[in-house]
Design a protein around this motif. Structure first.
Motif, PDB file in Angstrom:
ATOM      1  N   ILE A   1       0.856  -1.187   0.000  1.00 13.39           N
ATOM      2  CA  ILE A   1       0.000   0.000   0.000  1.00 13.39           C
ATOM      3  C   ILE A   1       0.890   1.235   0.000  1.00 13.39           C
ATOM      4  O   ILE A   1       1.790   1.365   0.832  1.00 13.39           O
ATOM      5  N   LEU A   2       0.641   2.121  -0.970  1.00 14.77           N
ATOM      6  CA  LEU A   2       1.373   3.389  -1.073  1.00 14.77           C
ATOM      7  C   LEU A   2       0.360   4.501  -0.816  1.00 14.77           C
ATOM      8  O   LEU A   2      -0.365   4.897  -1.736  1.00 14.77           O
ATOM      9  N   PRO A   3       0.260   4.982   0.436  1.00 18.29           N
ATOM     10  CA  PRO A   3      -0.707   6.041   0.715  1.00 18.29           C
ATOM     11  C   PRO A   3      -0.293   7.315  -0.022  1.00 18.29           C
ATOM     12  O   PRO A   3       0.895   7.617  -0.112  1.00 18.29           O
ATOM     13  N   TYR A   4      -1.289   8.037  -0.538  1.00 16.78           N
ATOM     14  CA  TYR A   4      -0.979   9.248  -1.286  1.00 16.78           C
ATOM     15  C   TYR A   4      -0.274  10.271  -0.397  1.00 16.78           C
ATOM     16  O   TYR A   4      -0.650  10.488   0.746  1.00 16.78           O
TER      17      TYR A   4
ATOM     18  N   TYR B   1      18.412 -17.127  -9.413  1.00 13.88           N
ATOM     19  CA  TYR B   1      17.610 -15.924  -9.646  1.00 13.88           C
ATOM     20  C   TYR B   1      16.116 -16.231  -9.678  1.00 13.88           C
ATOM     21  O   TYR B   1      15.710 -17.389  -9.820  1.00 13.88           O
ATOM     22  N   ALA B   2      15.321 -15.162  -9.535  1.00 15.44           N
ATOM     23  CA  ALA B   2      13.870 -15.282  -9.576  1.00 15.44           C
ATOM     24  C   ALA B   2      13.322 -14.292 -10.588  1.00 15.44           C
ATOM     25  O   ALA B   2      13.917 -13.243 -10.837  1.00 15.44           O
ATOM     26  N   SER B   3      12.173 -14.643 -11.175  1.00 12.68           N
ATOM     27  CA  SER B   3      11.466 -13.738 -12.072  1.00 12.68           C
ATOM     28  C   SER B   3      10.123 -13.419 -11.419  1.00 12.68           C
ATOM     29  O   SER B   3       9.375 -14.327 -11.037  1.00 12.68           O
ATOM     30  N   VAL B   4       9.845 -12.134 -11.251  1.00 13.11           N
ATOM     31  CA  VAL B   4       8.657 -11.716 -10.497  1.00 13.11           C
ATOM     32  C   VAL B   4       7.824 -10.748 -11.343  1.00 13.11           C
ATOM     33  O   VAL B   4       8.366  -9.801 -11.918  1.00 13.11           O
ATOM     34  N   PHE B   5       6.527 -11.001 -11.409  1.00 13.01           N
ATOM     35  CA  PHE B   5       5.586 -10.082 -12.065  1.00 13.01           C
ATOM     36  C   PHE B   5       4.878  -9.293 -10.964  1.00 13.01           C
ATOM     37  O   PHE B   5       4.537  -9.845  -9.917  1.00 13.01           O
ATOM     38  N   VAL B   6       4.661  -8.023 -11.212  1.00 11.44           N
ATOM     39  CA  VAL B   6       4.012  -7.199 -10.183  1.00 11.44           C
ATOM     40  C   VAL B   6       3.130  -6.163 -10.871  1.00 11.44           C
ATOM     41  O   VAL B   6       3.469  -5.666 -11.951  1.00 11.44           O
ATOM     42  N   GLU B   7       1.978  -5.890 -10.291  1.00 11.43           N
ATOM     43  CA  GLU B   7       1.113  -4.849 -10.871  1.00 11.43           C
ATOM     44  C   GLU B   7       0.544  -3.973  -9.772  1.00 11.43           C
ATOM     45  O   GLU B   7       0.443  -4.390  -8.618  1.00 11.43           O
ATOM     46  N   CYS B   8       0.180  -2.738 -10.138  1.00 11.23           N
ATOM     47  CA  CYS B   8      -0.395  -1.824  -9.147  1.00 11.23           C
ATOM     48  C   CYS B   8      -1.648  -1.152  -9.707  1.00 11.23           C
ATOM     49  O   CYS B   8      -1.773  -0.954 -10.912  1.00 11.23           O
ATOM     50  N   TRP B   9      -2.547  -0.875  -8.803  1.00 11.15           N
ATOM     51  CA  TRP B   9      -3.827  -0.286  -9.192  1.00 11.15           C
ATOM     52  C   TRP B   9      -4.251   0.727  -8.148  1.00 11.15           C
ATOM     53  O   TRP B   9      -3.623   0.849  -7.093  1.00 11.15           O
ATOM     54  N   GLN B  10      -5.325   1.467  -8.462  1.00 13.12           N
ATOM     55  CA  GLN B  10      -5.839   2.438  -7.489  1.00 13.12           C
ATOM     56  C   GLN B  10      -7.305   2.127  -7.196  1.00 13.12           C
ATOM     57  O   GLN B  10      -7.574   1.211  -6.449  1.00 13.12           O
ATOM     58  N   ASP B  11      -8.224   2.841  -7.819  1.00  7.27           N
ATOM     59  CA  ASP B  11      -9.629   2.641  -7.468  1.00  7.27           C
ATOM     60  C   ASP B  11     -10.196   1.304  -7.915  1.00  7.27           C
ATOM     61  O   ASP B  11     -11.085   0.761  -7.293  1.00  7.27           O
ATOM     62  N   ASN B  12      -9.659   0.803  -9.033  1.00  2.00           N
ATOM     63  CA  ASN B  12     -10.290  -0.343  -9.672  1.00  2.00           C
ATOM     64  C   ASN B  12      -9.255  -1.444  -9.882  1.00  2.00           C
ATOM     65  O   ASN B  12      -8.320  -1.280 -10.668  1.00  2.00           O
ATOM     66  N   ARG B  13      -9.455  -2.556  -9.203  1.00  2.86           N
ATOM     67  CA  ARG B  13      -8.499  -3.671  -9.233  1.00  2.86           C
ATOM     68  C   ARG B  13      -8.269  -4.174 -10.656  1.00  2.86           C
ATOM     69  O   ARG B  13      -7.182  -4.630 -10.993  1.00  2.86           O
TER      70      ARG B  13
ATOM     71  N   LEU C   1      -2.957   8.398 -10.276  1.00  2.97           N
ATOM     72  CA  LEU C   1      -3.733   9.528  -9.754  1.00  2.97           C
ATOM     73  C   LEU C   1      -3.252   9.906  -8.356  1.00  2.97           C
ATOM     74  O   LEU C   1      -2.636   9.087  -7.666  1.00  2.97           O
ATOM     75  N   PRO C   2      -3.533  11.143  -7.935  1.00  4.63           N
ATOM     76  CA  PRO C   2      -3.106  11.542  -6.584  1.00  4.63           C
ATOM     77  C   PRO C   2      -3.999  10.927  -5.505  1.00  4.63           C
ATOM     78  O   PRO C   2      -4.765  11.621  -4.857  1.00  4.63           O
ATOM     79  N   ARG C   3      -3.906   9.620  -5.358  1.00  5.34           N
ATOM     80  CA  ARG C   3      -4.616   8.902  -4.294  1.00  5.34           C
ATOM     81  C   ARG C   3      -3.867   7.615  -3.983  1.00  5.34           C
ATOM     82  O   ARG C   3      -2.857   7.339  -4.626  1.00  5.34           O
ATOM     83  N   ASP C   4      -4.350   6.840  -2.999  1.00  3.72           N
ATOM     84  CA  ASP C   4      -3.633   5.632  -2.565  1.00  3.72           C
ATOM     85  C   ASP C   4      -3.489   4.631  -3.719  1.00  3.72           C
ATOM     86  O   ASP C   4      -4.355   4.545  -4.583  1.00  3.72           O
ATOM     87  N   ALA C   5      -2.398   3.877  -3.669  1.00  2.63           N
ATOM     88  CA  ALA C   5      -2.164   2.835  -4.681  1.00  2.63           C
ATOM     89  C   ALA C   5      -1.862   1.515  -3.975  1.00  2.63           C
ATOM     90  O   ALA C   5      -1.397   1.496  -2.829  1.00  2.63           O
TER      91      ALA C   5
END
Lengths: 146, 172
Positions: free
Chosen positions: B46-49, B138-150, B121-125
């Motif tokens: 969680i990245l708070p704005y 080694y490891a291979s990692v996929f990562v994604e981030c979203w805000q209002d809509n998963r 957007l200027p809100r939590d992510a």
């Protein structure tokens, strides 16, 4: 050195970016399609407390900022830039206590896309700490309808 | 002989303490204000704005570098968590021995490729990582981030990470 005519606009924009200020990033050079910026060493930005090496994320932000500025300084790029894709290789850990300097080159633009290559060094300039390849978009200036 | 299951509070305390030690030890994670929520072994970053995360003050939008950093931090913590989970549950790792000064070594990033899908957007992510490959080196990692809509991520990335030396197993 003669400053690129777009440099003034890029400088004015950069002066207003909160994250750039938070990292203490300063512009060293702006010329046609080229930008150079330095980020001082800061214990707040450490990613590995055992070694004191700054986090890759801070280096990403420096490379992204510097790349955006290089696009902004390209004579055919206009308006605001946005990153579409940024690929970063972390070649070696940056030396703790040393500033990191990035140099980005926007080597080609099309009507709405720009391509960049960038490197980041600490005081040892023989091997970069990181290198990046990126794609940016920019808002084309409104075309006057014929 | 079957062992009685551990009381839920003991299990939670152990897992949360280990996660806390891993995250709190990294100054840059604090600088961005990232924290993690845990459901079983699933972690959500969680990245708070905050105003200092802005990279485009005119839109306004999160800095692309901050987005990349949030994805990288989530990938590293997610990967470390998947590595220490087994040691933790088997009792090979005592979370009370973990502190910011004494942490399991974190994986190191070899490369990251970030795909910016829309502006932050200027809100939590929020972000989640998935370890697609985890080998000895080694490891291979996929990562994604979203805000209002998963279902509408604003960025995604794949990164490669070197694996730190594993914890010694009993009898080794």
């Amino acid at each position: 050195m003669t400053e690129n005519p777009r440099a003034e606009a890029v400088r004015a924009t950069f002066a207003q970016i909160p994250q750039v200020a938070a990292l203490g990033i300063v512009i060293e050079e702006l010329s046609e399609g080229v930008a150079r910026m330095t980020m001082p060493y800061d214990p707040q930005l450490v990613g590995d407390p055992a070694t004191g090496v700054m986090h890759g994320g801070a280096v990403s932000t420096l490379l992204d900022s510097c790349s955006g500025a290089a696009v902004g300084c390209h004579p055919q790029a206009t308006g605001q830039t946005a990153t579409i894709d940024l690929r970063i290789n972390y070649i070696r850990p940056a030396a703790p206590g040393q500033a990191i300097t990035a140099r980005a080159h926007c080597y080609h633009v099309t009507r709405s896309f720009a391509f960049i290559r960038a490197t980041a060094h600490d005081e040892d300039t023989s091997l970069p700490v990181a290198e990046a390849v990126g794609t940016f978009t920019f808002n084309a200036e409104p075309q006057v309808e014929a | 002989m079957t062992r009685a299951p551990e009381p839920v509070q003991v299990v939670k305390q152990r897992r949360d303490a280990a996660l806390q030690a891993m995250v709190d030890g990294v100054p840059y994670i604090r600088f961005l204000g990232i924290h993690f929520e845990r459901r079983g072994d699933e972690l959500t970053g969680i990245l708070p704005y905050s105003h200092h995360l802005i990279g485009n003050p005119f839109l306004p939008a999160l800095h692309g570098g901050v987005t990349a950093a949030f994805l990288e931090v989530t990938a590293i913590i997610g990967l470390s968590w998947s590595m220490i989970w087994e040691d933790l549950e088997a009792g090979r790792l005592d979370p009370s021995s973990l502190s910011p000064q004494n942490m399991p070594r974190l994986p190191r990033t070899i490369d990251m490729s970030v795909d910016y899908l829309r502006s932050g957007l200027p809100r939590d992510a929020y972000a989640r990582a998935r370890v697609n490959r985890s080998g000895r080196r080694y490891a291979s990692v996929f990562v994604e981030c979203w805000q209002d809509n998963r279902a509408r991520p604003f960025a995604q990335a794949t990164g490669h990470f070197t694996m730190p030396t594993p914890m010694p197993r009993p009898g080794e």
